[in-house]
Design a protein around this motif. Structure first.
Motif, short mmCIF file in Angstrom:
data_model
loop_
_atom_site.label_atom_id
_atom_site.label_comp_id
_atom_site.label_asym_id
_atom_site.label_seq_id
_atom_site.Cartn_x
_atom_site.Cartn_y
_atom_site.Cartn_z
N GLN A 16 0.54 -1.36 0.26
CA GLN A 16 -0.18 0.46 -0.39
C GLN A 16 1.04 1.37 0.21
OE1 GLN A 16 -3.26 0.91 -0.25
NE2 GLN A 16 -3.07 2.34 -0.84
N GLN A 17 2.46 1.63 0.70
CA GLN A 17 2.98 2.54 0.91
C GLN A 17 3.48 2.91 -1.01
OE1 GLN A 17 5.25 1.47 4.04
NE2 GLN A 17 3.45 1.88 5.50
N ARG A 18 3.90 1.52 -1.16
CA ARG A 18 4.48 1.86 -2.48
C ARG A 18 3.92 1.91 -3.93
NH1 ARG A 18 9.39 2.84 -3.17
NH2 ARG A 18 9.04 1.93 -5.09
N ILE A 19 2.90 1.07 -3.90
CA ILE A 19 1.88 2.02 -4.56
C ILE A 19 1.32 3.40 -4.62
CG2 ILE A 19 -0.09 1.03 -6.11
CD1 ILE A 19 0.34 -2.29 -5.24
N PRO A 20 1.35 4.32 -5.72
CA PRO A 20 0.61 5.64 -5.84
C PRO A 20 -0.43 5.81 -5.98
CG PRO A 20 2.30 4.89 -7.60
CD PRO A 20 2.58 3.62 -7.11
N ARG A 21 -1.36 4.98 -5.38
CA ARG A 21 -3.03 5.48 -5.93
C ARG A 21 -3.28 5.65 -4.33
NH1 ARG A 21 -5.64 1.38 -9.67
NH2 ARG A 21 -7.34 3.58 -8.77
N LYS A 22 -3.77 6.85 -4.53
CA LYS A 22 -4.11 7.80 -3.25
C LYS A 22 -5.80 7.85 -3.02
CE LYS A 22 -0.43 9.76 -2.22
NZ LYS A 22 0.17 9.14 -0.90
N ILE A 74 8.45 -0.95 -9.39
CA ILE A 74 8.35 -0.15 -11.05
C ILE A 74 7.23 0.29 -11.22
CG2 ILE A 74 9.10 -0.28 -13.39
CD1 ILE A 74 10.94 -3.04 -11.89
N PHE A 75 6.93 1.40 -11.76
CA PHE A 75 6.08 2.07 -12.21
C PHE A 75 5.85 3.36 -13.68
CE2 PHE A 75 5.54 1.26 -7.59
CZ PHE A 75 4.50 0.52 -7.47
N LYS A 80 9.48 9.87 -11.74
CA LYS A 80 10.72 9.07 -11.83
C LYS A 80 11.04 8.80 -10.05
CE LYS A 80 12.97 9.20 -15.59
NZ LYS A 80 14.57 9.70 -16.60
N TYR A 81 10.46 9.06 -9.16
CA TYR A 81 10.46 9.04 -7.91
C TYR A 81 10.43 8.35 -7.21
CZ TYR A 81 7.04 12.52 -6.92
OH TYR A 81 5.49 13.15 -6.84
N LEU A 82 8.85 8.12 -8.03
CA LEU A 82 7.77 6.88 -7.42
C LEU A 82 8.68 5.43 -8.24
CD1 LEU A 82 4.60 8.24 -8.14
CD2 LEU A 82 5.95 8.45 -6.18
N SER A 83 9.07 5.54 -8.62
CA SER A 83 10.32 4.30 -8.84
C SER A 83 11.47 4.24 -8.51
CB SER A 83 9.86 3.94 -10.51
OG SER A 83 8.48 4.20 -10.79
N SER A 84 11.96 2.27 -7.70
CA SER A 84 13.25 2.52 -7.91
C SER A 84 13.18 1.26 -8.53
CB SER A 84 13.57 2.23 -6.29
OG SER A 84 11.92 1.43 -5.87
N VAL A 85 13.72 1.29 -9.93
CA VAL A 85 14.40 0.79 -10.59
C VAL A 85 15.82 -0.22 -9.81
CG1 VAL A 85 15.16 -0.28 -12.86
CG2 VAL A 85 13.38 1.15 -12.48
N PRO A 86 15.33 -1.18 -9.96
CA PRO A 86 16.92 -2.01 -9.56
C PRO A 86 18.36 -1.83 -10.37
CG PRO A 86 15.79 -3.96 -9.79
CD PRO A 86 14.85 -1.93 -10.24
#
Length: 126
Positions: A16-22, A74-75, A80-86
């Motif tokens: 829930q914290q990682r998925i950017p859905r309000k 990955i979104f 970009k700041y919402l995704s953290s591509v390894p």
């Protein structure tokens, strides 16, 4: 493929914290597409590494599954700041070193003067 967080409340909260859905709260039965997980979080084959010769044998799975504790990261349609591509793992320092360049020896041209070093004389002070 898509995956669920099942009944684990801690993992569900991380999702829930990682998925950017309000506009929506993630529930235990909700599914998330595999494109939101990095490839190192998805298990696509069974691996048997206890063979007598030390080799690892891989059997492809019919349906891929997530590693324990995997969290979507990955979104592509979000900032970009919402995704953290390894990042790709770095090579060891020895593998990163470039081999020394070969020294090219060229003979002196006849028009170039030779470097003459004067001989040093030592005085006997005894």
């Amino acid at each position: 493929y898509s995956y669920t967080a099942f009944q684990d409340p801690d993992l569900l909260m991380k999702w829930q914290q990682r998925i950017p859905r309000k506009d929506r709260v993630i529930k235990p039965g909700d599914r998330v597409c595999e494109k939101h997980f990095s490839s190192d979080q998805i298990i696509k084959a069974f691996e048997v590494s206890s063979l007598p010769n030390g080799e690892t044998f891989r059997i492809p799975r019919e349906k891929a599954r997530l590693k324990d504790g995997a969290v979507p990261s990955i979104f592509p349609n979000c900032p970009k700041y919402l995704s953290s591509v390894p990042k790709k793992p770095r090579k060891s320092p020895k593998k990163r070193q470039k081999p020394p360049l070969p020294v090219k020896k060229t003979p002196l041209k006849s028009s170039e003067p030779e470097l003459v070093v004067p001989a040093v004389q030592f005085l006997d002070v005894s």
